[in-house]
Design a protein around this motif. Structure first.
Motif, short mmCIF file in Angstrom:
data_model
loop_
_atom_site.label_atom_id
_atom_site.label_comp_id
_atom_site.label_asym_id
_atom_site.label_seq_id
_atom_site.Cartn_x
_atom_site.Cartn_y
_atom_site.Cartn_z
N LEU A 135 12.81 -63.85 -133.71
CA LEU A 135 14.21 -63.57 -134.01
C LEU A 135 14.61 -62.20 -133.43
CD1 LEU A 135 14.27 -64.92 -137.66
CD2 LEU A 135 15.58 -65.85 -135.74
N ALA A 136 13.72 -61.23 -133.50
CA ALA A 136 14.01 -59.91 -132.92
C ALA A 136 14.26 -60.05 -131.43
CB ALA A 136 12.85 -58.95 -133.19
N ALA A 137 13.41 -60.83 -130.77
CA ALA A 137 13.57 -61.01 -129.33
C ALA A 137 14.84 -61.80 -129.02
CB ALA A 137 12.34 -61.74 -128.77
N LEU A 138 15.19 -62.69 -129.90
CA LEU A 138 16.41 -63.48 -129.74
C LEU A 138 17.65 -62.57 -129.82
CD1 LEU A 138 16.86 -66.63 -129.59
CD2 LEU A 138 17.32 -66.57 -132.03
N GLY A 139 17.48 -61.43 -130.49
CA GLY A 139 18.60 -60.52 -130.69
C GLY A 139 19.29 -60.74 -132.02
N THR A 140 18.59 -61.39 -132.92
CA THR A 140 19.17 -61.74 -134.21
C THR A 140 18.59 -60.85 -135.30
OG1 THR A 140 19.34 -64.04 -133.53
CG2 THR A 140 19.34 -63.61 -135.90
N PRO A 141 19.43 -60.21 -136.10
CA PRO A 141 18.89 -59.42 -137.20
C PRO A 141 18.30 -60.35 -138.25
CG PRO A 141 21.27 -59.59 -137.40
CD PRO A 141 20.90 -60.25 -136.09
N VAL A 142 17.37 -59.83 -139.03
CA VAL A 142 16.87 -60.60 -140.17
C VAL A 142 17.42 -59.97 -141.43
CG1 VAL A 142 14.81 -61.52 -139.09
CG2 VAL A 142 14.74 -59.26 -140.16
N TRP A 143 17.40 -60.73 -142.49
CA TRP A 143 18.05 -60.27 -143.72
C TRP A 143 17.32 -59.09 -144.35
CZ3 TRP A 143 22.16 -59.47 -146.16
CH2 TRP A 143 22.20 -59.30 -147.56
N VAL A 144 16.01 -59.16 -144.44
CA VAL A 144 15.25 -58.05 -145.05
C VAL A 144 14.10 -57.64 -144.14
CG1 VAL A 144 15.74 -58.49 -147.49
CG2 VAL A 144 13.88 -59.73 -146.37
N PRO A 145 13.65 -56.39 -144.24
CA PRO A 145 12.52 -55.95 -143.44
C PRO A 145 11.24 -56.67 -143.86
CG PRO A 145 13.21 -54.22 -144.97
CD PRO A 145 14.23 -55.31 -145.05
N ALA A 146 10.27 -56.68 -142.97
CA ALA A 146 9.03 -57.44 -143.18
C ALA A 146 8.38 -57.13 -144.52
CB ALA A 146 8.05 -57.16 -142.04
N ALA A 147 8.35 -55.88 -144.89
CA ALA A 147 7.64 -55.51 -146.12
C ALA A 147 8.28 -56.12 -147.36
CB ALA A 147 7.58 -54.00 -146.26
N LYS A 148 9.53 -56.51 -147.23
CA LYS A 148 10.23 -57.09 -148.38
C LYS A 148 10.47 -58.58 -148.22
CE LYS A 148 12.62 -52.85 -149.65
NZ LYS A 148 13.90 -52.23 -150.05
N VAL A 162 13.99 -71.28 -131.51
CA VAL A 162 14.70 -71.71 -130.29
C VAL A 162 15.94 -72.53 -130.68
CG1 VAL A 162 14.55 -73.11 -128.20
CG2 VAL A 162 12.68 -71.56 -128.80
N ALA A 163 15.81 -73.38 -131.67
CA ALA A 163 16.96 -74.18 -132.08
C ALA A 163 18.05 -73.28 -132.67
CB ALA A 163 16.54 -75.23 -133.12
N TYR A 164 17.64 -72.27 -133.40
CA TYR A 164 18.64 -71.34 -133.93
C TYR A 164 19.35 -70.62 -132.78
CZ TYR A 164 20.96 -67.80 -136.71
OH TYR A 164 21.92 -66.99 -137.28
N GLY A 165 18.57 -70.21 -131.78
CA GLY A 165 19.16 -69.56 -130.60
C GLY A 165 20.11 -70.50 -129.87
N ALA A 166 19.69 -71.74 -129.69
CA ALA A 166 20.54 -72.70 -128.99
C ALA A 166 21.84 -72.93 -129.78
CB ALA A 166 19.79 -74.02 -128.80
N ALA A 167 21.73 -72.92 -131.09
CA ALA A 167 22.91 -73.11 -131.93
C ALA A 167 23.86 -71.91 -131.79
CB ALA A 167 22.49 -73.30 -133.38
N LEU A 168 23.28 -70.73 -131.77
CA LEU A 168 24.12 -69.53 -131.59
C LEU A 168 24.89 -69.61 -130.28
CD1 LEU A 168 21.79 -66.58 -132.74
CD2 LEU A 168 23.97 -67.29 -133.80
N ARG A 169 24.18 -69.95 -129.24
CA ARG A 169 24.82 -70.03 -127.92
C ARG A 169 25.95 -71.05 -127.92
NH1 ARG A 169 20.35 -70.43 -123.30
NH2 ARG A 169 19.26 -68.46 -123.72
N GLN A 170 25.67 -72.18 -128.52
CA GLN A 170 26.69 -73.22 -128.52
C GLN A 170 27.94 -72.74 -129.23
OE1 GLN A 170 24.43 -76.82 -129.55
NE2 GLN A 170 26.36 -77.91 -129.14
N ALA A 213 13.21 -64.70 -124.32
CA ALA A 213 12.41 -63.63 -124.93
C ALA A 213 11.81 -64.10 -126.25
CB ALA A 213 13.27 -62.39 -125.13
N ALA A 214 12.56 -64.89 -126.97
CA ALA A 214 12.06 -65.37 -128.26
C ALA A 214 10.82 -66.24 -128.07
CB ALA A 214 13.16 -66.16 -128.99
#
Lengths: 364, 364, 364, 364
Positions: free
Chosen positions: B262-275, B336-344, B353-354
């Motif tokens: 997701l980071a490579a996709l350019g998408t933020p995640v909701w919480v940091p890894a530790a949480k 990849v499907a999430y990325g494809a959906a974003l693009r669409q 990159a993802a």
């Protein structure tokens, strides 16, 4: 090359949401009910507790017919929620007498809800359901019937009989899974349940389950237990293929053949035919003999008999002819094994006559 | 000649009573618990409600950490039973801060019980369990942990962590059935539960379930739901064959690879890894875009994404890498499907990159 | 009381004879064949050997197209039975050229039977079936087609194409069991099979199987293998629910997306699209690299690739997108894993572009 | 959120190759054989044909004991392969007499192979296997025994008895699947099979199967039929849990109780106990009565009786007490149903005495 996308990690498949409402409709058809059908993802005791908990609140007046532990619990659940409950308790291990119900209903105090168990596995008795429901109808009372141990083995037409809340489980005469159960709820019952103070946010809240109905019956309420639903579908397939009338007739034949066999064996039965369940037949064991002795002796033949439970004054042994056991093979070997067990314990038992009687009953 | 005694009426086989206690022991081993293991024949929400109902009574003081609807319900169940409950509510959709817990515990009033959810499926967060339990231990408080969405995906050693009541379900990281759940109950927890006024005669009564333990764990409590138990055995077979540590590591890898993707996709995640939970990863969808649009687009590729539920201020889409989905195949196709959906939907997404990032994460 | 008639000795249920003919009819519908459908209670290789053995006898002249080991065996089986067989062997690992077939047919000697494999799993190739069958029709030749690795993944209409004997197995594109197979046999094929000297009293005798058809298709030929038949029913349920056209389209998409992905990766494929199977895609591995190295590397990601088998001069790795694997998830992870494996072996592979290409192929 | 990676396209899981050799070892243990165990992915008739085809070639001299159609086929298969076969045919529907075998063996001509069926389902007879094998040992002859209808129901220790090729199927006394079978092959038998001219490249070639053994028993020969192998494992689990000796004893008791019941009923049995199978009991129906009439009458009670097949001069009805049917319930209902059917046809039948006799037999 392995030709299938098998992944050793694949677990239990999920239950398709779109089949959930269809499943409810099939249950509705089986019960001949136009009420709302709610599926409960747990054994039928949970559906019963939910019915009681959802109805109960201060101000509710209930008449509770007690013919087993279950009836006792139902009263307690109502009381726990604040309802005023009058129990009418049958003679231990016997069905309720219709006169006792009539008397209680005519006693004068307001009664909102009447609850009873249709048939009891513990003692093999059958309560006079149509007569009781006719009385309740005359008094305009909401009725709750536990049909877990009767559905599929006795006629049970929810709308015709005028039942407001029916509780069933598929694991007895329907030969299905034990981890799912169902309720049929009439509009009149909903009126009581949805009044102020309806319990919410609980596995025991029918009002919660109603949201699934109100939202158009899309999706799945709660976390689905797919194995139970797939197995329920399969047992309904089987019941529909055999025909519900034939399933009931098969149980009636198993019951009458069992009784004929026991009579020929020289063994009394606990209740007369008109008061007896079609699913199990209870026999009082001879004085000074422990049921466990007979059960163990039958077990050595590979025949599983069980002890009666509950309040009956006699010590009972039960012959089970429920669901897949409602067959000539099981009826015959149950009775003959019981006879052989009696003999081993030094009692008389006319296995010969019993076999003849069962054979005749099935040959007719 | 048909060579098998098949009878079209045969239904679901029953669960052998002698395997029931062994099954409980296997759950105990999995949880590294020497407490009593109780099997509940219904989904884990019932086990949770039972824990609350069984603890609650007037005079009980509870601190309830709320990070989702489940936490909210737990507090309500305690209150319904008469307990005094203080809720500490996390920022919507986020884990609780350890400082908030410390502050509440140090506030001075007596606290008997502390309850929390370990990981939340709704938002993909993980609460700081060991730190919270350490505080509870210092204060001598009975702890209740809902580990349904963490067991198998995160370390969860009941005795080491000092958990008094743990609630689990097999249907997530363990890849098992949804219609059965389990509790581990410590001696200290029993002391609270079995005090005067313990709820009885209910599916929600742990005191009732205790009788099975006290009677030497013979037989089966209630009506068995055999399909669930057979399926639970099978999932435990699988977990034991893979090794619990490896199952946890597989989930940790799926989570870190998803985050890397997701980071490579350019998408933020909701919480940091530790949480974050190892079972699901939540991503906030771009402004002015409805989660449903992305979910539908991914669905056209055959990839099932879901909407975050609950209180988070952001609108979340969740990528599920739980149990049989904690694999390279699912992680890669989810991202990849999430990325494809974003693009669409007209957004940028670096699928290239993802894919590289996920491939690297798994190749290490 | 255990409520079900479970007997720990109950084994596998038997297959109801009355469903056997219905099952054959469903296979006939799937194949669009009005010929006789014979079910063989063993893997498809047995059905193939039976077809050869049942046709073969001195005096029979066969043209046998060889594009794999299977084709070779078919010729041997015919010869073993006394037939005169001319093999036309394709370039190793490649489909047959239609010109070669035309030339052989026009060579002047009488040909009774023409046999070929539709698609080959070993090398991922597809023979030009409609063209070959058109030639055979012009020459009035009985045709035998092994469609095990094509049915469900390619158009395969037995009557339209004019196939006399078709052999299928459900375990590939149909996602079914491997222990049962089927043949469609035309009246014209029966004329050859039932001539004097038809082999009898053997698992390999189609003439024996014909008796089941001739006797009105009552009962079950041989000892039934019920698990296979129940599983075949289930896979047909699934295929019919998805629609055969959609199943074929799903395989075609998986194949074209795989090829697009490999092209973007920078990897050549073994055969051009027009000559390629929709079920598996074969790629020649780079010089001086062993297929096993790449397969092991992909296996570490949990992706199962396999080695090409047979006669192809190149060393092939196969990407499997058959049946339950004809999905975006499998196609994407197959190609990316292959790319990652190449890189680990020091080769270039544009995983980024491959992911983009596959994503595009599925997004269209 | 659906918590499991379910894909509606997932089909039948594949059978793990590493369990295949272990499965063969378990069969070897069951048969008490140190020979090579070959699993055949088809019904046992295929394993039998394979044994004959693999042994047969010009120059081989065989003595073939014929007590049913199967024996007849075995001789034909040997002859088809060029062997010289002398059949010794028993009286129709009866076991072979040991004297007839002794005479044939002492007749002077060389005999390489002796073949026989241990027990016959068609007529319910048992051949004197140990005595015949002792004679064969004295003459140094390779022995082939079809134990499909005896394994699990009679003692059958391959090495102790000195059997070179044993053929078994799991679908009778072992209560397992019908689509898989097995052979045990001794070193001495391999010497014959692997001589020049061994049939190859056929489902019927044991020499082909030998390659799996010779290659270290890795991998799976042919296309696996996973359902059959999983079911075979399950039936072996069950047999091992019950204990093979107990399984055999259960069949012996079912047979002796059936015979005692029939004697008491007043019905002759086809062969005396010493010559009878423990799996089925055949009774000659009264003159002028068609077996079908009795079978139909019993069927109305839900009891499945079947007609004897083959060459016996009497018209036989068979009572099946095989595998899951070797129980008190089935034995009792078989005999009583047969008695009821006789009566309905106007014959005498002492159901009473029969029930007593069966009950006594099982009570001892």
């Amino acid at each position: 090359m392995s030709d299938l996308g098998w992944n050793p990690l694949h677990g239990v498949p999920s239950y398709p949401a779109e089949r959930y409402a269809a499943l409810a409709d099939r249950i509705g058809g089986l019960l001949r009910s136009r009420g709302d059908i709610l599926l409960v993802q747990a054994e039928a005791a949970v559906a019963l507790e939910a019915a009681a908990v959802s109805l109960a609140r201060p101000g509710l007046a209930a008449l509770n017919i007690v013919t087993s532990l279950y009836g006792g619990w139902f009263g307690q659940w109502l009381r726990r929620g604040g309802a005023t409950v009058a129990d009418i308790v049958a003679e231990p291990g016997l069905p309720i007498e219709i006169d006792a119900v009539a008397k209680a209903l005519d006693a004068g105090s307001r009664i909102d809800v009447l609850a009873l168990v249709h048939a009891e596995s513990a003692s093999g008795i059958l309560n006079p359901l149509p007569e009781i429901l006719a009385l309740a109808r005359d008094h305009g009372i909401v009725t709750v019937v536990d049909a877990v141990a009767s559905v599929g083995g006795h006629e049970f037409d929810v709308d015709d009989l005028g039942i407001d809340i029916a509780v069933i489980g598929p694991q007895k005469a329907l030969g299905g899974p034990a981890g799912v159960s169902a309720l049929s709820v009439s509009r009149r019952a909903w009126d009581f349940i949805l009044r102020d103070g309806a319990p919410r946010d609980s596995i025991l809240s029918l009002a919660d389950m109603k949201s699934w109905v109100d939202s158009g019956r899309f999706g799945l309420p709660g976390t689905p237990a797919p194995l139970e639903f797939f197995a329920l579908e399969t047992s309904l397939d089987r019941i529909e293929a055999e025909g519900l009338e034939n399933v009931v007739a098969r149980h009636a034949l198993a019951a009458s053949a069992t009784r004929a066999g026991l009579a020929a064996l020289g063994t009394p039965v606990w209740v007369p035919a008109a008061k007896a369940s079609n699913l199990v037949t209870a026999v009082p064991v001879p004085e000074a003999l422990a049921p466990a002795v007979l059960i163990t002796a039958a077990g050595r033949l590979g025949v599983e008999l069980t002890e009666g439970v509950g309040t009956a004054p006699a010590r009972l042994v039960r012959l089970n002819h429920t669901g897949p056991r409602a067959t000539f093979q099981t009826v015959l070997s149950n009775v003959v094994a019981y006879g052989a067990a009696l003999r081993q314990a030094g009692h008389l038992a006319d296995i010969s006559a019993a076999s003849e009687a069962i054979s005749s009953a099935y040959s007719r």
